[in-house]
Design an enzyme around this catalytic site. Structure first.
Site, short mmCIF file in Angstrom:
data_model
loop_
_atom_site.label_atom_id
_atom_site.label_comp_id
_atom_site.label_asym_id
_atom_site.label_seq_id
_atom_site.Cartn_x
_atom_site.Cartn_y
_atom_site.Cartn_z
N CYS D 197 0.40 -1.33 -0.03
CA CYS D 197 0.15 -0.29 -0.13
C CYS D 197 1.24 1.24 0.20
O CYS D 197 1.07 1.97 -0.81
CB CYS D 197 -0.82 0.12 1.05
SG CYS D 197 -1.47 -1.19 1.59
N HIS D 201 0.66 4.87 -2.35
CA HIS D 201 0.40 5.77 -1.02
C HIS D 201 1.26 6.83 -0.39
O HIS D 201 0.39 7.58 -0.06
CB HIS D 201 -1.02 5.09 -1.01
CG HIS D 201 -1.81 4.64 -1.83
ND1 HIS D 201 -2.29 5.81 -2.66
CD2 HIS D 201 -2.29 3.73 -2.50
CE1 HIS D 201 -3.06 4.93 -3.80
NE2 HIS D 201 -3.01 4.27 -3.91
N ARG D 240 -12.69 -1.43 -1.27
CA ARG D 240 -11.25 -0.58 -2.79
C ARG D 240 -10.03 -1.03 -2.15
O ARG D 240 -9.24 -1.56 -3.14
CB ARG D 240 -11.59 0.79 -1.91
CG ARG D 240 -10.25 1.58 -2.01
CD ARG D 240 -10.79 1.91 -3.64
NE ARG D 240 -9.89 2.89 -4.76
CZ ARG D 240 -8.79 2.56 -5.29
NH1 ARG D 240 -8.99 0.93 -6.04
NH2 ARG D 240 -7.88 3.61 -6.10
N CYS D 244 -7.86 -2.35 -4.63
CA CYS D 244 -6.40 -1.91 -4.87
C CYS D 244 -5.56 -3.94 -4.75
O CYS D 244 -4.37 -3.82 -5.07
CB CYS D 244 -5.94 -1.14 -3.80
SG CYS D 244 -5.45 0.15 -4.22
#
Lengths: 157, 123, 110, 283
Positions: D197, D201, D240, D244
Site C-alpha cells: 500500500c 500511497h 477498495r 487495490c
C-alpha cells in the site's frame, strides 16, 4: 428519415415565441415539437455530419464569445463535467459534441426565450479529443472547442 | 502471430551462434526488426510490460513519472546482463524500488524479456 | 423498500433575478456499445433521450441526450425570473419509453 | 529520492520487505507512527493543510480538483444518503431498528473502528451494522455495495465534522498486536507487481502512473463510503482495499476479514485528528 429543416424551423420559432401562436391555431402542439429527438444528429459518425444534422448548415463560425468549462485532463472519461455558456445574443440552442467519440453528438439543449445560455452536464469521452460547443443564434451557428485529455489508467489489466 | 515472434526473439539473442544455421543471412535484419517491434509491443502493452505506467519512452503518449525516462539505454546499461537483471529482479539493486520484478514474478516470459531488451537498446 | 421515490433529485435557487436549476437523475445511460462481461453480449442501449425543464408550466429548456451522457446524469440550466416558492419541474423520457418527473420549489428571497 | 527512502525507513524501520516488517512493526509506538506518517505527507505537500488531506488526490492536484468540484455541485452519492436514511428508519421484522443498536443515533463515525477488548478484535462500522441486524433476526447485508453502502452514506453524512480518533488502548497487548498487523499489512509488498500500500500511497504519492496521480495515504479513511466514477456506484472501504490488491495482482482478502479490519484500524489511526467527510466522490 427526419426533416431536418422543418425541425430547425420549429425550434427557431419556438425560441421566437411563435410556437404558441402556431399551437393555438391548431397547427401543432408544443409538446410534440419539443419531444422530437434528432436521430440523424445523434447517429452521425462525424462532427461535420452531426453539425449539419443539428443545424441544417455546415457554415459555422468560430466564436470567442462561447465559454467551455471542461477539465484539461479528465480523471475518468466516464464522467467529464462540461459547461457551456455564451454571451452571444439570442441563443436558441446549445449542443455539446465530443469529437473523438464514435458518435460525437452528445447533448443538445433547446433554450426558451428567458433561458440563460449557460448549461452544464457530464459526458463520456472514450479518448482524448476536442469538446466542441455549438451555439445557434438567429440563423447563425457558432462554435468553440477545448481539448480534454482523457487519462489512461496506470495499473494495467 | 506469437510463434514466429518467439522464434525471431530467440534467433536474435543467439544471433551470432545460431542464426547462421537457422535463418538465411539475408533475413537477419528483418528478424532483428521483428524482435524490436515485438519488444516495443510488449513494453507498451498495459497487461504486459506496461512500462509507460512509470517511464517516459519513445513515442509513448501520457507516460507516468515514477521511474527515469528510458533514453540512452546503451550508455546507461553498457552491460546487457545488468539491464536483464534490472528487469528480472530490480529489488536486488534497490530494496525500495517501485519497479515490479518482471522475471522473478513471471510477469513476462524469457522471450518477452529478450525482446524488450532488444527494443530498449534502440532508445 | 419504498419505491415511490423519484429518480430525479432537484434543486432550484433564485439569485439576482436568475433561477438556477440543478438536477441529478438515476439512470444507467447505456450506450449500446458496452459488453456484458459475463455473456460477452452488448448491453442494449438504454438512455435518457429527452429532459424537459418547466417553470410555471412553461417549457424553458428541452434537452436531447445520447448515451454519451454519463451514468446517473446531471443537468444544470438557468432562466430569468422565478421567485421563492414557485415551482420548477423536470421530466425525462428514455429511449425505451420510460419516464419520470419531479418538482421542486424555488428557493430565493422571500 | 533519497529523502523518500529515509522517511519510509524511519516509519516502517525496514524498507518494504514483508518478512522484515512483520518482525519490526512493533519497534515504534502508534503515537510515534502518527507523528512520522503525518509529517511525511505534510513535508511532501507543504502547501496542503492537514484537514485537506481528507480530500485525497484533490488536495494535491488542481486540475482534478476542478472536475471534482464540478461533480460536488451535485454529487452522485446524494441519492444514497436519502436511501440510507430510509433504511435507518425502516424497522426490522421484530419492530426494532438500527437506533436500538446505535443508541446515540446515526452519527457514529467517530466511534469506529474500535478495539473490542472482550472479543479481542477490531470492530468496524459495517461489522457493527450487520451484527445489529443479526441480533435482531435479520439477514446480514453484503459488505461492499448496496444497502450497506447507503446506510454508511447516511451515517457518514450525519457524522460529517466529527474527528477521527482511533484509540489503541494503553497496555492492551492484543490491541497493539492487531494494530501492528495492520501496519505490517500496509508496508508489505504483495502480488505479482510487488507493491505495498505504502509503495504507491506513501513513497510515490503525488506521482503519476500514466496520467493517474497517486493519492496521499494520509486521510485515506475519512471520506467513505465513496461513489467512484469507475464503479458507477457507491462502495465501501473494504471494497477498495480488495480492488487495490487485485490491481497489484494479489489475491484480495475478504471484506471484513481480520486482515482488512486490522488494516483499517492502522490506517484510520494514522488519520487521527482529520475530520470525517464521507460520503464522497472519487474518479
Amino acid at each position: 428519415m427526419i426533416d431536418v429543416k422543418r425541425r430547425v424551423f420549429l425550434k427557431g420559432s419556438a425560441a421566437a415565441g411563435a410556437v404558441v401562436a402556431a399551437a393555438g391555431a391548431g397547427l401543432i402542439a408544443p409538446q410534440a415539437v419539443l419531444a422530437e429527438w434528432n436521430e440523424a444528429a445523434f447517429r452521425s459518425k462525424t462532427v461535420a455530419d452531426a453539425i449539419k444534422a443539428q443545424t441544417g448548415t455546415d457554415a459555422t463560425e468560430e466564436s470567442a464569445d462561447i465559454k467551455i468549462k471542461a477539465p484539461e485532463i479528465a480523471e475518468n472519461g466516464a464522467v467529464v463535467p462540461v459547461s457551456v455558456s455564451s454571451s452571444i445574443a439570442g441563443v436558441t440552442a446549445i449542443s455539446i459534441l465530443a469529437a473523438s467519440n464514435p458518435s460525437p453528438m452528445v447533448a443538445s439543449f433547446a433554450l426558451g426565450e428567458s433561458t440563460v445560455a449557460d448549461v452544464s452536464t457530464r459526458i463520456k469521452m472514450g479518448k482524448t479529443g476536442d469538446v466542441i460547443a455549438l451555439v445557434q443564434a438567429g440563423d447563425k451557428v457558432y462554435t468553440a472547442k477545448k481539448e480534454v485529455k482523457v487519462t489512461i489508467g496506470g495499473c494495467g489489466g | 502471430m506469437r510463434k514466429p515472434a518467439k522464434l525471431t526473439a530467440i534467433a536474435a539473442s543467439f544471433a551470432a551462434v545460431l542464426a547462421v544455421s537457422l535463418v538465411p543471412v539475408s533475413s537477419m535484419a528483418e528478424g532483428a526488426k521483428e524482435t524490436i517491434a515485438m519488444g516495443k509491443k510488449v513494453a507498451y502493452d498495459r497487461k504486459l510490460g506496461n512500462c509507460l505506467a512509470c517511464h517516459m519512452m519513445d513515442d509513448g503518449v501520457s507516460p507516468g513519472d515514477l521511474g527515469p525516462p528510458l533514453v540512452a539505454m546503451k550508455t546507461r546499461f553498457p552491460d546487457p546482463a545488468k539491464l536483464r537483471a534490472q528487469l528480472e529482479d530490480p529489488m536486488a539493486a534497490n530494496a525500495n524500488t517501485m519497479m515490479p520484478p518482471f522475471g522473478k514474478h513471471n510477469i513476462l516470459t524469457d522471450d518477452q524479456l529478450d525482446a524488450v531488451i532488444e527494443y530498449l537498446y534502440t532508445l | 423498500m419504498a419505491k415511490a421515490k423519484s429518480s430525479i433529485k432537484l434543486r432550484a435557487k433564485e439569485k439576482n433575478g436568475v433561477t438556477t436549476v440543478k438536477a441529478l437523475m438515476s439512470h444507467p445511460m447505456e450506450t449500446g456499445q458496452r459488453k456484458n462481461k459475463k455473456t460477452g453480449e452488448n448491453i442494449p442501449e438504454h438512455f435518457i433521450q429527452e429532459v424537459v425543464g418547466e417553470y410555471n408550466g412553461k417549457v424553458v429548456i428541452t434537452t436531447s441526450w445520447s448515451g454519451g451522457v454519463s451514468k446517473d446524469p446531471y443537468l444544470s440550466f438557468s432562466f430569468k425570473g422565478g421567485a421563492n416558492g414557485e415551482m420548477v419541474k423536470v421530466s425525462w423520457t428514455d429511449n425505451k419509453g420510460g419516464s419520470d418527473s419531479n418538482e421542486v420549489k424555488i428557493k430565493g428571497k422571500k | 529520492m533519497k529523502k523518500t527512502v529515509v522517511a519510509i525507513a524511519i516509519l516502517c524501520v525496514v524498507g518494504l520487505s514483508s518478512t522484515v516488517v512483520a518482525k519490526n512493526a512493533a519497534d515504534t509506538t502508534p503515537a510515534q507512527d502518527i507523528e512520522t506518517y503525518r509529517s511525511y505527507f505534510t513535508k511532501k505537500f507543504p502547501g496542503v493543510p492537514l484537514q485537506e488531506f481528507s480530500n485525497g488526490v484533490y488536495a494535491i492536484d488542481k486540475v482534478s480538483r476542478d472536475s471534482w468540484e464540478a461533480i460536488e455541485e451535485f454529487p452522485p452519492y446524494e441519492p444514497f444518503i436519502e436511501e440510507g436514511e430510509e433504511l435507518w428508519n425502516t424497522p426490522f421484522a421484530n419492530g426494532k431498528g438500527y437506533a436500538d443498536c446505535f443508541k446515540d443515533g446515526p452519527a457514529q463515525r467517530k466511534n469506529y473502528p474500535h478495539w473490542d477488548a472482550k472479543r479481542k478484535m477490531v470492530v468496524t462500522l459495517p461489522l457493527a451494522i450487520n451484527e445489529c441486524r443479526e441480533a435482531n433476526g435479520e439477514k446480514p447485508l453484503k459488505w461492499k455495495v448496496g444497502a450497506i453502502a447507503s446506510l454508511l452514506a447516511y451515517m457518514g453524512y450525519e457524522s460529517r465534522g466529527q474527528t477521527t480518533n482511533v484509540v489503541i488502548p494503553e497496555g492492551d497487548a492484543d490491541a497493539l498486536a492487531a494494530y501492528n498487523e495492520g501496519k505490517s499489512q500496509y508496508f508489505s509488498r504483495r502480488g505479482q507487481l510487488n507493491f505495498a500500500c505504502a509503495s504507491c500511497h506513501m513513497q510515490s504519492s503525488g506521482m503519476h502512473v500514466r496520467t493517474d496521480i497517486l493519492s496521499p495515504g494520509l486521510g485515506h479513511t475519512t471520506g467513505w463510503p465513496v461513489y467512484r466514477s469507475k464503479w458507477g456506484n457507491l462502495g465501501t472501504l473494504h471494497r477498495r482495499f480488495g480492488g487495490c490488491n487485485k490491481q497489484v495482482r494479489a489475491k484480495p482478502f475478504k471484506a471484513q476479514s481480520k486482515e482488512y479490519r486490522n488494516l483499517e484500524y492502522f490506517l484510520t489511526h494514522m488519520s487521527n485528528g482529520i475530520e470525517f467527510n464521507g460520503p464522497s466522490a472519487r474518479k
